[in-house]
Design an enzyme around this catalytic site. Structure first.
Site, PDB file in Angstrom:
ATOM      1  N   SER A 167       0.856  -1.178   0.000  1.00 56.12           N
ATOM      2  CA  SER A 167       0.000   0.000   0.000  1.00 56.12           C
ATOM      3  C   SER A 167       0.893   1.228   0.000  1.00 56.12           C
ATOM      4  CB  SER A 167      -0.903   0.002   1.238  1.00 56.12           C
ATOM      5  OG  SER A 167      -1.682   1.181   1.292  1.00 56.12           O
ATOM      6  N   PHE A 226      -4.836   0.656 -15.727  1.00 57.44           N
ATOM      7  CA  PHE A 226      -5.547   1.235 -16.876  1.00 57.44           C
ATOM      8  C   PHE A 226      -6.831   0.469 -17.154  1.00 57.44           C
ATOM      9  CE2 PHE A 226      -6.266   1.930 -21.459  1.00 57.44           C
ATOM     10  CZ  PHE A 226      -6.250   3.313 -21.483  1.00 57.44           C
ATOM     11  N   ASN A 236      10.360   3.447 -26.996  1.00 60.50           N
ATOM     12  CA  ASN A 236      11.392   3.763 -26.012  1.00 60.50           C
ATOM     13  C   ASN A 236      12.377   2.594 -25.947  1.00 60.50           C
ATOM     14  OD1 ASN A 236      10.324   1.761 -24.268  1.00 60.50           O
ATOM     15  ND2 ASN A 236       9.094   3.242 -23.120  1.00 60.50           N
ATOM     16  N   GLY A 247      14.700   8.828 -22.592  1.00 60.54           N
ATOM     17  CA  GLY A 247      14.444   9.704 -21.462  1.00 60.54           C
ATOM     18  C   GLY A 247      15.382  10.901 -21.462  1.00 60.54           C
ATOM     19  N   GLY A 253      18.165  11.570 -24.165  1.00 56.72           N
ATOM     20  CA  GLY A 253      17.876  11.912 -25.547  1.00 56.72           C
ATOM     21  C   GLY A 253      17.261  10.755 -26.297  1.00 56.72           C
ATOM     22  N   GLY A 264       6.717  11.221 -23.511  1.00 52.77           N
ATOM     23  CA  GLY A 264       6.858  10.507 -24.775  1.00 52.77           C
ATOM     24  C   GLY A 264       5.860  10.981 -25.812  1.00 52.77           C
ATOM     25  N   ASP A 265       4.653  11.302 -25.376  1.00 51.94           N
ATOM     26  CA  ASP A 265       3.636  11.803 -26.303  1.00 51.94           C
ATOM     27  C   ASP A 265       4.001  13.196 -26.810  1.00 51.94           C
ATOM     28  OD1 ASP A 265       2.112   9.485 -25.974  1.00 51.94           O
ATOM     29  OD2 ASP A 265       1.029  10.318 -24.263  1.00 51.94           O
TER      30      ASP A 265
END
Length: 302
Positions: free
Chosen positions: A36, A116, A191, A222, A225, A252-253
């Site tokens: 938790s 998700f 990635n 990341g 580069g 990333g988007d």
């Protein structure tokens, strides 16, 4: 010239754990994992790969055209995109479903744990890509499995060059399916972890893949580069130091929004990647995937 962005629209619930995940998880107890995390901060953001990419592309001066699915709770997202001046003609509303939801927790080392719920995204394959004179570029970003497969086939049939950007959706596909995606795509963007998984499942390495029909492969690293692979050769494009490291969600988007902007204008991939690294550094200094502001003049785009 609009860029068609096939991918998810989602609501992100973003929390921050002030400690480190690795200090809370005991390797010898992983078989009975029950942990938790106390998260003192929480906020709700507009997200999803298609929405995030479109947000950055629009700010840069591009023309995003989003193809995605929203649930019955998605009116605020439709209103938001229309406020940007983005067409929602290819955004369907699934009345008996929720909009996709991501619950994201980030620790002090910027590691993330995400849950998700796909919701309406599971019905994104109901949208059909058709040839249209003004659409000459597209991206397949993470979306419902059937939607990614079908939209890639439809883009290839329509003769529309596209970036294959499987992201967190990559594990859904086996080697044959991934090879098919690559065969249909013009560029691949992943990635470093996704690049290793893509190579493992396709049985190829990046040099071999980049010597195929592909015009290039971009591997983001990341803060370090990215790598640009063309014709079997690798070029490292150095990262850009951010003014602050606040939230990696959507970096990333943001990079991919810049990539599309450059591709729309016929730039070479190294120049596209340089802009992507600069935009990623702007995004990480801001909380949430769609709250950063881009000064086009400061980027030399005005």
């Amino acid at each position: 010239m609009p860029a068609l962005i096939c991918g998810s629209l989602a609501f992100d619930t973003i929390t921050t754990f002030p400690g480190r995940f690795q200090e809370q998880i005991l390797p010898e107890q992983i078989h009975i994992l029950n942990v938790s995390f106390l998260v003192p901060t929480l906020r709700r953001e507009f997200g999803g790969c298609a929405g995030n990419i479109a947000y950055t592309l629009k700010q840069l001066g591009g023309e995003p055209l989003v193809m995605a699915a929203l649930g019955a709770d998605g009116q605020s997202y439709l209103d938001r995109m229309r406020e940007w001046g983005v067409s929602t003609e290819f955004v369907q509303v699934v009345g008996d479903s929720y909009t996709a939801q991501a619950i994201i927790m980030t620790d002090a080392d910027n590691n993330q744990i995400t849950a998700f719920h796909p919701g309406a995204m599971q019905f994104a394959h109901r949208n059909v890509v058709q040839a249209r004179e003004d659409i000459r570029l597209a991206i397949i970003a993470p979306d419902g499995r059937d939607a990614m497969l079908q939209h890639a086939e439809q883009l290839a049939a329509a003769g529309i060059p596209f970036v294959f950007d499987p992201g967190q959706g990559l594990p859904m596909f086996n080697g044959d399916e991934l090879r098919r995606f690559v065969a249909q795509a013009t560029w691949v963007a992943v990635n470093d972890y996704e690049a290793r998984l893509l190579c493992e499942r396709t049985g190829s390495d990046l040099a071999e893949l980049s010597r195929s029909h592909l015009q290039g492969i971009i591997v983001t690293l990341g803060a370090h580069g990215c790598e640009v692979w063309t014709g079997g050769e690798k070029v490292h494009v150095p990262g850009v130091t951010a003014s602050a490291v606040v939230d990696p969600t959507g970096c990333g988007d943001a990079f991919r929004g810049a990539l599309l902007y450059g591709l729309e204008r016929g730039w070479d991939l190294v120049r596209c990647a340089e802009l992507g690294n600069r935009v990623g550094a702007i995004k990480i200094a801001c909380a949430g995937p769609q709250n950063h502001r881009i000064d086009r003049a400061a980027l030399g785009l005005a």
